[in-house]
Scaffold this active site. Sequence first.
Site, mmCIF file in Angstrom:
data_model
loop_
_atom_site.group_PDB
_atom_site.id
_atom_site.type_symbol
_atom_site.label_atom_id
_atom_site.label_comp_id
_atom_site.label_asym_id
_atom_site.label_seq_id
_atom_site.Cartn_x
_atom_site.Cartn_y
_atom_site.Cartn_z
ATOM 1 N N CYS A 18 0.862 -1.180 0.000
ATOM 2 C CA CYS A 18 0.000 0.000 0.000
ATOM 3 C C CYS A 18 0.901 1.234 0.000
ATOM 4 O O CYS A 18 2.125 1.136 0.133
ATOM 5 C CB CYS A 18 -0.908 -0.005 1.233
ATOM 6 N N HIS A 47 5.205 -4.955 8.968
ATOM 7 C CA HIS A 47 5.132 -6.327 9.478
ATOM 8 C C HIS A 47 5.306 -7.345 8.348
ATOM 9 O O HIS A 47 4.350 -7.970 7.898
ATOM 10 C CB HIS A 47 3.801 -6.529 10.209
ATOM 11 N N GLU A 132 0.183 -0.253 16.385
ATOM 12 C CA GLU A 132 -0.648 0.893 16.028
ATOM 13 C C GLU A 132 -1.580 1.273 17.172
ATOM 14 O O GLU A 132 -1.772 2.457 17.477
ATOM 15 C CB GLU A 132 -1.464 0.574 14.767
ATOM 16 N N THR A 170 -6.313 0.764 11.749
ATOM 17 C CA THR A 170 -6.554 0.923 10.313
ATOM 18 C C THR A 170 -6.558 -0.396 9.542
ATOM 19 O O THR A 170 -6.953 -0.423 8.381
ATOM 20 C CB THR A 170 -5.480 1.832 9.678
ATOM 21 N N CYS A 200 -8.080 1.740 6.580
ATOM 22 C CA CYS A 200 -7.418 2.360 5.435
ATOM 23 C C CYS A 200 -7.943 1.810 4.110
ATOM 24 O O CYS A 200 -8.447 0.687 4.041
ATOM 25 C CB CYS A 200 -5.902 2.211 5.549
ATOM 26 N N SER A 228 1.312 -9.687 10.710
ATOM 27 C CA SER A 228 0.667 -8.665 9.879
ATOM 28 C C SER A 228 -0.842 -8.766 10.047
ATOM 29 O O SER A 228 -1.468 -9.712 9.562
ATOM 30 C CB SER A 228 1.052 -8.854 8.406
ATOM 31 N N SER A 273 1.881 -5.290 3.235
ATOM 32 C CA SER A 273 3.302 -5.068 3.484
ATOM 33 C C SER A 273 4.180 -6.064 2.734
ATOM 34 O O SER A 273 5.334 -6.283 3.094
ATOM 35 C CB SER A 273 3.589 -5.164 4.993
#
EC number: 1.17.7.4
Length: 321
Positions: A18, A47, A132, A170, A200, A228, A273
């Site tokens: 992303c 991650h 986060e 997110t 997100c 992740s 990721s």
Amino acid sequence: MTGNTERRVLLAKPRGYCAGVDRAVQAVEIALEKYGAPIYVRKQIVHNVHVVRTLEERGAIFVDETEEVPEGAIVVFSAHGVAPVVHEEAEGRSLRTIDATCPLVTKVHKEAVRFAAQGYDILLIGHEGHEEVIGTTGEAPDHIHLVDGPDDVANITVRDPEKVAWLSQTTLSVDETVATVEKLRERFPNLTDPPSDDICYATQNRQVAVKEMAAQAQFVIVVGSVNSSNSVRLVEVAKEHGADDARLVDYAEHIDPAWLEGVTTVGVTSGASVPDELVQDVLAWLYERGFGAAEEIESVPEHMRFSLPKELRRDLRITPV
């Protein structure tokens, strides 16, 4: 064995990197090029096992806490964001910081600060211990209550049921977040929404793509690491929307051929990721075992880009890399 068209491979699009991950990884790469090794990174920049190993080979040193960074050194903050106290710790050690926090995470931080300043109790939907969540909570620790899914709603205690707002991590499952908010609204009818959706765009888009693909696939391979959150959610979404099974792998060699016995259509995607080279390795692995060339299924066009962290932009203007 060569590939054939009888055993199909469906490839989700969008998948992989992303804008926030791309920005964070570039930040470390450019810092290594401009300032030289070592560059310290607090927590995993993103991650993903492969990304971290690759950056370590180039001279990045990953640490868990700010105190592990030598005084005066350069440290990059990961895409997941940090609490204000981490910035204070860095300043106290005279560290040169590069803040690679995803702008969409920064948005949630600002929302938390604003709601707290207005006296709200903030219900943060997320997973306990995720970096986060720790960073967002640190913006307003006296106001934020973690809500880890719909079943956690009954455990919440707030000061004023009429003054409650919700935010979210997110990278959550869109469907589970909706279910959690519905439960919260049952308890708190005047629940205030964030100004815009916190999950997100990339998390949502990848889940939409997997839903479409899973409806046509017996088995789904998600390339991504176990830590992740968005990758783990993709496995869950695939199982919930038509696939008989789905598995998470870091590398093609982690695929167990037994998973694919009797499978004629396999779906492939990757977390936000994950570099696409790892997906291509999976496609090659499948082709070698009799599956056909990948058929890409695009559900949502994606064009988002973020600029580099301001600290890098400032220095690059002085001496371009």
